[in-house]
Design a protein around this motif. Structure first.
Motif, PDB file in Angstrom:
ATOM      1  N   CYS A 133      -8.715  -8.309  -9.132  1.00  0.00           N
ATOM      2  CA  CYS A 133      -9.077  -6.956  -8.696  1.00  0.00           C
ATOM      3  C   CYS A 133      -9.129  -6.932  -7.174  1.00  0.00           C
ATOM      4  O   CYS A 133      -9.798  -7.765  -6.553  1.00  0.00           O
ATOM      5  CB  CYS A 133     -10.437  -6.565  -9.280  1.00  0.00           C
ATOM      6  SG  CYS A 133     -11.082  -5.007  -8.625  1.00  0.00           S
ATOM      7  N   PRO A 134      -8.437  -5.982  -6.521  1.00  0.00           N
ATOM      8  CA  PRO A 134      -8.418  -5.940  -5.056  1.00  0.00           C
ATOM      9  C   PRO A 134      -9.762  -5.531  -4.451  1.00  0.00           C
ATOM     10  O   PRO A 134      -9.973  -5.690  -3.252  1.00  0.00           O
ATOM     11  CB  PRO A 134      -7.341  -4.889  -4.744  1.00  0.00           C
ATOM     12  CG  PRO A 134      -7.297  -4.020  -5.954  1.00  0.00           C
ATOM     13  CD  PRO A 134      -7.602  -4.922  -7.114  1.00  0.00           C
ATOM     14  N   VAL A 135     -10.701  -5.041  -5.279  1.00  0.00           N
ATOM     15  CA  VAL A 135     -12.005  -4.585  -4.771  1.00  0.00           C
ATOM     16  C   VAL A 135     -13.065  -5.677  -4.902  1.00  0.00           C
ATOM     17  O   VAL A 135     -13.715  -6.056  -3.924  1.00  0.00           O
ATOM     18  CB  VAL A 135     -12.467  -3.304  -5.499  1.00  0.00           C
ATOM     19  CG1 VAL A 135     -13.836  -2.865  -4.987  1.00  0.00           C
ATOM     20  CG2 VAL A 135     -11.446  -2.188  -5.318  1.00  0.00           C
ATOM     21  N   CYS A 136     -13.224  -6.203  -6.115  1.00  0.00           N
ATOM     22  CA  CYS A 136     -14.300  -7.174  -6.344  1.00  0.00           C
ATOM     23  C   CYS A 136     -13.804  -8.597  -6.581  1.00  0.00           C
ATOM     24  O   CYS A 136     -14.606  -9.533  -6.639  1.00  0.00           O
ATOM     25  CB  CYS A 136     -15.164  -6.732  -7.526  1.00  0.00           C
ATOM     26  SG  CYS A 136     -14.303  -6.767  -9.123  1.00  0.00           S
ATOM     27  N   SER A 192       0.846  -1.194   0.000  1.00  0.00           N
ATOM     28  CA  SER A 192       0.000   0.000   0.000  1.00  0.00           C
ATOM     29  C   SER A 192       0.882   1.246   0.000  1.00  0.00           C
ATOM     30  O   SER A 192       2.095   1.168   0.267  1.00  0.00           O
ATOM     31  CB  SER A 192      -0.901   0.008   1.237  1.00  0.00           C
ATOM     32  OG  SER A 192      -0.104   0.179   2.419  1.00  0.00           O
ATOM     33  N   LEU A 207     -10.089  -1.493 -12.662  1.00  0.00           N
ATOM     34  CA  LEU A 207     -10.126  -0.821 -11.358  1.00  0.00           C
ATOM     35  C   LEU A 207     -10.404   0.672 -11.511  1.00  0.00           C
ATOM     36  O   LEU A 207     -11.215   1.248 -10.777  1.00  0.00           O
ATOM     37  CB  LEU A 207      -8.789  -1.044 -10.645  1.00  0.00           C
ATOM     38  CG  LEU A 207      -8.681  -0.619  -9.183  1.00  0.00           C
ATOM     39  CD1 LEU A 207      -9.605  -1.455  -8.316  1.00  0.00           C
ATOM     40  CD2 LEU A 207      -7.244  -0.754  -8.706  1.00  0.00           C
ATOM     41  N   HIS A 215     -14.424   0.863 -10.566  1.00  0.00           N
ATOM     42  CA  HIS A 215     -14.474   1.196  -9.147  1.00  0.00           C
ATOM     43  C   HIS A 215     -14.113   2.657  -8.864  1.00  0.00           C
ATOM     44  O   HIS A 215     -14.744   3.292  -8.021  1.00  0.00           O
ATOM     45  CB  HIS A 215     -13.548   0.259  -8.365  1.00  0.00           C
ATOM     46  CG  HIS A 215     -13.930  -1.186  -8.493  1.00  0.00           C
ATOM     47  ND1 HIS A 215     -15.093  -1.702  -7.991  1.00  0.00           N
ATOM     48  CD2 HIS A 215     -13.289  -2.227  -9.110  1.00  0.00           C
ATOM     49  CE1 HIS A 215     -15.156  -2.994  -8.265  1.00  0.00           C
ATOM     50  NE2 HIS A 215     -14.078  -3.340  -8.945  1.00  0.00           N
ATOM     51  N   ALA A 216     -13.088   3.167  -9.535  1.00  0.00           N
ATOM     52  CA  ALA A 216     -12.713   4.571  -9.310  1.00  0.00           C
ATOM     53  C   ALA A 216     -13.574   5.527 -10.134  1.00  0.00           C
ATOM     54  O   ALA A 216     -13.528   6.743  -9.913  1.00  0.00           O
ATOM     55  CB  ALA A 216     -11.242   4.780  -9.645  1.00  0.00           C
TER      56      ALA A 216
END
Length: 318
Positions: free
Chosen positions: A262-265, A160, A279, A283-284
């Motif tokens: 994808c780190p979100v979904c 991160s 992404l 998402h963004a």
């Protein structure tokens, strides 16, 4: 007041001048400029330039009481490790000179004619023939690596932003003073610096073209070869100019692998660039609007195609 600063050149990087032009009569005030020895950023006094140059060093380098530093006589790049300088000087030799020097190197490859100055360089080169991946596997994306150093460097990409900042503060990673981008180590950082300093130490033996990175020089050399796309897929009739393009093609097209989630979904993709595009757009919610008709696009490349097709005469499309 208009400020004009002469651009650094190989013969005038140790000290420069700039003219401050102002007033109704256009009076000229000549001020001496001191460039940073590493990135050539200009300063108005030597102390500031010296202090700035130290920000390029890691904590171990700063602790040295007598710091080695030398400048390449060909491109003026600064080095703080002696063998880094000697390795760098090799890139300025002609093809014939490099071949002559290499003849004196002790370590020869068993598979090809290349020779190496030290055994560690030969061992790394041998992996290009044996295809061994001894460095380990990334626990995030499952990618394998030929060395532990490459695995460690790759792992930095999965951290991160806060984790990267923490490593920079510890002196284990580097942050670019120009664009604030963070890098896993000195090697990656100094490769990146070329994009700001515009150094081009790598010369093509065929046409004399100059490049900032050896990788770009090697890509360029393909235009001089008899076969500009030497890497053939053994599953279909496609050919590629770069080996990693062929490897990616076989992994995603023929083996149907999807290693990038994808780190979100959690949706998986065969290529990292496709995952990043997903992404950013899904998402963004990043959109790229046309400046002429207001139509929006999820990808900048699609906007460019739109501008060239429907607004070719507009200034922004040029």
């Amino acid at each position: 007041m208009e400020v004009k600063v002469a651009s650094p050149s190989a013969s005038r990087r140790s000290s420069q001048t700039k003219k401050l032009v102002g007033g109704k009569r256009g009076c000229h005030v000549v001020v001496k400029v001191f460039p940073c020895k590493i990135c050539f950023r200009p300063f108005t006094n030597g102390t500031s330039a010296h202090l700035h140059a130290r920000t390029h060093l890691n904590s171990a380098e700063l602790e040295k009481t007598s710091l080695f530093h030398a400048k390449c006589p060909h491109c003026q790049k600064m080095f703080f490790v002696h063998h880094h300088l000697t390795d760098h000087l090799f890139v300025h030799l002609s093809r014939e000179e490099r071949a002559e020097v290499a003849q004196g190197w002790r370590h020869g490859c068993y598979f090809c004619t290349k020779r190496f100055r030290v055994s560690s360089h030969l061992n790394l080169h041998l992996l290009t023939h044996t295809k061994e991946k001894l460095g380990g596997i990334c626990h995030v994306c499952r990618k394998t690596f030929t060395s532990k150093q490459n695995l460690t460097r790759h792992g930095f990409a999965h951290l991160s932003e806060d984790e990267k900042i923490a490593l920079v503060k510890q002196g284990r990673s580097r942050k670019c003073l120009f664009c604030q981008k963070k890098f896993p180590d000195n090697r990656a950082y100094h490769v990146h610096l070329v994009s700001h300093t515009k150094e081009k130490p790598f010369r093509c033996d065929h046409c004399g073209a100059l490049f900032g990175l050896k990788y770009n020089l090697n890509k360029h050399k393909l235009i001089h070869s008899e076969d500009p796309r030497p890497f053939k897929c053994d599953k279909c009739d496609q050919a590629f100019s770069q080996k990693h393009h062929m490897t990616s093609h076989k992994r995603t097209v023929h083996r149907k692998l999807k290693d990038f989630a994808c780190p979100v979904c959690g949706k998986k993709f065969g290529r990292k660039s496709h995952m990043v595009g997903h992404l950013r757009s899904v998402h963004a919610k990043i959109r790229h609007p046309s400046p002429h008709c207001g139509k929006t696009f999820t990808q900048k490349g699609h906007l460019g195609i739109h501008l060239r097709k429907l607004h070719p005469s507009e200034p922004s499309a040029k």
